[in-house]
Design an enzyme around this catalytic site. Structure first.
Site, short mmCIF file in Angstrom:
data_model
loop_
_atom_site.label_atom_id
_atom_site.label_comp_id
_atom_site.label_asym_id
_atom_site.label_seq_id
_atom_site.Cartn_x
_atom_site.Cartn_y
_atom_site.Cartn_z
CD GLN A 75 -3.16 -0.60 0.29
OE1 GLN A 75 -2.97 -0.59 -0.93
NE2 GLN A 75 -4.31 -0.27 0.85
CB SER A 76 0.75 4.42 -1.89
OG SER A 76 0.60 3.77 -3.14
CB THR A 77 0.28 6.49 2.47
OG1 THR A 77 -1.13 6.31 2.34
CG2 THR A 77 0.81 7.29 1.29
#
Length: 688
Positions: A24-26
Site C-alpha cells: 500500500q502506498s501510505t
C-alpha cells in the site's frame, strides 16, 4: 492464441515457491483502505487453486506504507527480485501491476528476470508468462499505464498545490520565529524572547557582516537561540541552545523572514535563482527584516564566500595587521594580491604578494612588496580624509554602543524570565503529585531541582554581564568618546582599537589600492565615489639593511678603542643608551664582531703603533724574566695598557730616567713585604 491458465502452470513451476507481493502506498491507506489490503491477501487462495501447497505460498508484505515510484527504499520488492533471479520463484502474484511497481524501469527489469527464469506472473485479471511475446506485450502496456496513472495523480495534486501557492494560501512549514494564527496567516511568534533573539541576530549580522562572526558573538555573550525539535518524543517543542553556523545560514537565506511568501525556491534539493521561483509574493505577512535588507544580506554572504573563490575582493576583515587585506591589486597583471606575514622583533609585518599565476602554473611571483610602509602611508592619508567627519561618526558610535547594551540586557533578562517560568512550572507539577507515589514524585523533584539550578545560572550570568556592560558604557567612556570626536588620530592609534576594526573603517572609504614597485612604490588609492590619489613611497630597506649597525655607533667604537677594550667599549655604549641594529645591548663579542666587519683597527694594533712593548720584549730589554715584568707591573713599577678583556697588556718603553739599577735600588728600599716578593721573584728566575 495464448494457452489457458492451467496449461501455463507446469510441474517445474509447482516445484518452486509462489511469492505474493503486497503493498500500500501510505500508512494512511493501510488503515483506511483495508479492503484493498484484504483483496491482496486473498490472492493466496488463487495460488493454492493453481496447485501450490499452502506452505509453499510466501507472502511479502514488508513494503506496506511504501510508494511504488521507486525500488530504492522497498526492501520487500528487492527481496522478491532476488528470489526470482535465483530461480526460487515459480510464480509472482500481485493484485495489479501498480502494486508491484509504478516505474517502467523496475517493472521491465522484473519482466526480464521472470522471462529468463521461467517465472509466471498473476494479477487480478489473469495469468501471464513473460517468456511469451503476447503476454509480455500486455504486461508492458499495463506497466506503462500504471506509470502514466501515477503521473496523472501527481499532476492533479501538484496543480492544486501550485494554484493555492499562487494565492499565497498554501500552508507550508514556517521557520522558527513565525507561526500561523487562527486564520491561517503567518505572523510573528508571540513569544517576545523568540522575537528579540531573531531580531538581535539580523541586527548583529548587519553590523558584523559575517555569519561566522555573528555566531562567535552570540557564543561569547552567552545569548541563547531557539530551535524546534524535528523528531523524537518532543517533536515540535521549542528548545534553547547555542547558535550554530548552519542555523545562521538558514536564517539568512530564508526569504520568509522578510515577510515574503515564496514557493518553488528549491528543486531536487537545489536552490534556484529568484527568476525561476514558482511564486513570489513580497510583503505577504509580517517579517523581521525588509526585503531590501534580505537582498543585502545575501549579497554580503556572496561577497564573503568569494574569499574561497577566484577573487578575494570582498572577504571579511581578518585579525591580521595588513590594512589592505582584500583591497590590494597588482599594478602589473591586475589581479588581487594575497598576504604573507613575517615576524620581526616579535611583531607581525605584512607583505603583499601577487602569486596566483605562481600557484596555478608554477611561474615566478609577479610582485612581492613589503606592506609596513604602505599601511603607514594609507593610515596617514586616511587621517587627513576622515577627520572632518569624526564628530558625526563618533556620536553614531556612542549611540550604537548604548543601543547594543540595552538590547543585550533585554535578551538576557528574557532568558532569566523563561528559566523562572520553567522552574515554577516544574514546582507546580511536583506539588500536584501524590507524595506516596515516590516513583513519580522523585522524578518530578529531580526535574524541579534541575530547573532551579538553570535559573540560578541564568541569574548569575545576567548579573555578571550587566556589571560588565555598565563598565563598558559609563560616564567616563562617554566623555572619552566625545573627546575623540575632535581627535580622530588618537582614536585610530588607540591600542584598544583592533586591526579588524581599522580594516572595516578603511573599507568604508576605500574601494581598492593598486600597487606597483620600481625605484619607488607607486600606490594608487581609489576611494568610494571614484576619487583617486597617487602616492610615491620609497622602497623599504631590506632585512639585512634594517639590522645594520648605526654609523654613529661605529664611529663611537672607533674612538673608544683608543682607550678601552672591547668589553669596556660595550659597557660605555650601553650606558649611553646605544643599541645594535637588532635592538640588543652590546657585549664584548658583539663589539669585536662589528670591529671585524667594518675593518676597525683593534686596540692591540693601536698600542703597537704608539711603540708599546710586549711582556717578552720588555723582559728581554730589561734582562729579566717575564714573570719579573709582571711582578713589577703589579707593584706599579711598570706602566701597562690592557689590550683585551683577559687583562693582557702592552708596556711603555722604560725611559733614561729609570735605568735598571735604579729600579733595583728602589726595590731594596721597599718594606719587608716587598723584599719577600723580590726573593720569590729571584727564586722563580733561578728556576727558570
Amino acid at each position: 492464441m495464448n494457452a489457458p491458465a492451467n496449461q501455463k502452470v507446469t510441474a517445474s513451476h509447482l516445484q518452486r515457491d509462489a511469492y505474493l507481493y503486497i503493498r500500500q502506498s501510505t500508512i494512511r491507506q493501510v488503515f483506511e483502505n483495508s479492503e484493498s489490503t484484504k483483496r491482496q491477501y486473498d490472492l493466496r487462495q488463487r495460488a493454492i487453486a493453481l496447485g501450490w501447497q499452502p506452505e509453499s505460498v510466501i507472502v511479502i508484505d514488508s513494503d506496506l506504507g511504501q510508494s511504488g515510484a521507486s525500488a530504492v527504499d522497498r526492501e520487500g520488492f528487492q527481496r522478491l527480485v532476488t528470489e526470482v533471479g535465483l530461480g526460487r520463484a515459480g510464480i509472482v502474484l500481485g493484485l495489479e501491476v501498480s502494486r508491484l511497481a509504478r516505474n517502467s524501469t523496475d517493472w521491465h527489469r522484473l519482466l526480464e528476470i521472470c522471462a529468463l527464469t521461467d517465472t509466471l506472473i498473476l494479477d487480478e485479471d489473469g495469468l501471464y508468462d513473460p517468456s511469451h511475446f503476447n503476454d509480455r506485450l500486455l504486461l508492458g502496456l499495463k506497466g506503462t499505464m500504471s506509470e502514466a496513472e501515477l503521473h496523472v495523480l501527481r499532476s492533479r495534486l501538484r496543480g492544486g498545490i501550485e494554484n493555492k501557492a499562487r494565492r499565497g494560501e498554501l500552508r507550508i512549514p514556517l521557520p522558527i520565529g513565525l507561526v500561523y494564527d487562527h486564520t491561517g496567516r503567518a505572523v510573528l511568534d508571540p513569544d517576545q524572547q523568540v522575537q528579540n533573539a531573531i531580531g538581535k541576530f539580523f541586527k548583529t549580522f548587519e553590523e558584523i557582516g559575517s555569519a561566522s562572526g555573528t555566531v562567535k558573538l552570540f557564543r561569547r555573550e552567552g545569548w541563547k537561540f531557539p530551535r524546534k525539535l524535528r523528531k523524537g518524543p518532543g517533536k515540535g517543542e521549542m528548545v534553547w541552545g547555542e547558535l550554530e553556523h548552519s542555523r545562521a545560514l538558514q536564517l539568512l537565506h530564508n526569504p520568509r523572514y522578510s515577510g515574503a511568501f515564496v514557493f518553488g525556491r528549491t528543486r531536487h534539493l537545489k536552490r534556484q535563482p529568484q527568476d525561476q521561483w514558482h511564486t513570489f509574493l513580497p510583503d505577504a505577512h509580517d517579517g523581521y527584516i525588509t526585503w531590501e535588507q534580505f537582498q543585502r544580506n545575501l549579497r554580503r554572504l556572496d561577497e564573503n564566500s568569494q574569499a574561497n573563490g577566484a577573487d578575494r575582493c570582498k572577504r571579511p576583515a581578518g585579525e591580521g595587521p595588513a590594512l589592505l587585506q582584500g583591497l590590494a591589486i597588482c599594478g602589473v597583471c591586475g589581479k588581487r594580491m594575497t598576504i604573507r606575514y613575517h615576524t620581526r622583533q616579535t611583531r607581525l609585518v605584512p607583505q603583499y604578494v601577487c602569486q596566483r599565476d605562481g600557484i596555478a602554473r608554477g611561474e615566478p611571483l609577479c610582485q612581492s612588496i613589503p606592506g609596513q610602509s604602505i599601511d603607514e602611508a594609507i593610515s596617514q592619508l586616511l587621517l587627513k580624509k576622515v577627520t572632518p567627519l569624526a564628530m558625526e561618526v563618533t556620536l553614531a558610535v556612542q549611540h550604537e554602543l548604548q543601543a547594543r547594551q540595552n538590547e543585550a540586557d533585554a535578551l538576557r533578562k528574557q532568558q532569566v524570565e523563561r528559566a523562572s517560568y520553567e522552574a515554577e512550572l516544574a514546582r507546580s507539577r511536583f506539588m500536584k503529585v501524590d507524595p506516596n507515589n515516590r516513583l513519580v514524585a522523585d522524578s518530578l523533584e529531580a526535574e524541579w531541582n534541575d530547573k532551579l539550578r538553570a535559573l540560578t545560572e541564568s541569574q548569575n550570568l545576567y548579573t555578571l554581564h550587566r556589571e560588565q556592560d555598565s563598565a563598558v558604557v559609563n560616564d567616563s567612556v562617554r566623555s572619552e568618546i566625545l573627546e575623540m570626536a575632535t581627535n580622530f588620530p588618537r582614536l585610530w592609534n588607540d591600542p584598544c582599537v583592533t586591526d579588524q576594526d581599522r580594516k572595516r573603517i578603511i573599507r568604508l572609504v576605500v574601494e581598492d589600492v593598486t600597487l606597483s614597485v620600481g625605484e619607488t612604490i607607486t600606490t594608487q588609492i581609489r576611494f568610494k565615489g571614484g576619487m583617486t590619489e597617487t602616492l610615491q613611497l620609497p622602497r623599504p630597506l631590506r632585512a639585512w639593511q634594517l639590522r645594520q649597525t648605526d654609523p654613529k655607533v661605529i664611529d663611537a667604537i672607533d674612538q673608544l678603542l683608543d682607550d678601552l677594550t672591547d668589553g669596556q667599549v660595550a659597557n660605555r655604549l650601553n650606558l649611553e643608551g646605544m643599541r645594535t641594529g637588532e635592538g640588543l645591548e652590546f657585549t664584548g663579542n658583539l663589539v669585536a664582531r662589528i670591529r671585524r666587519a667594518y675593518a676597525i683597527r683593534p686596540r692591540y694594533d693601536r698600542l703597537r703603533a704608539r711603540g708599546l712593548l710586549t711582556q717578552t720584549e720588555l723582559a728581554r730589554e730589561l734582562g729579566v724574566a717575564r714573570v719579573t715584568v709582571r711582578t713589577w707591573r703589579n707593584h706599579g713599577l711598570l706602566k701597562a695598557h690592557p689590550y683585551n678583556d683577559k687583562n693582557e697588556c702592552l708596556y711603555d718603553r722604560p725611559g733614561e730616567d729609570r735605568p735598571i739599577k735604579q729600579m733595583g735600588v728602589k726595590l731594596k728600599d721597599r718594606s719587608q713585604d716587598l723584599d719577600v716578593v723580590s726573593e720569590r721573584t729571584e727564586k722563580v728566575q733561578h728556576e727558570a
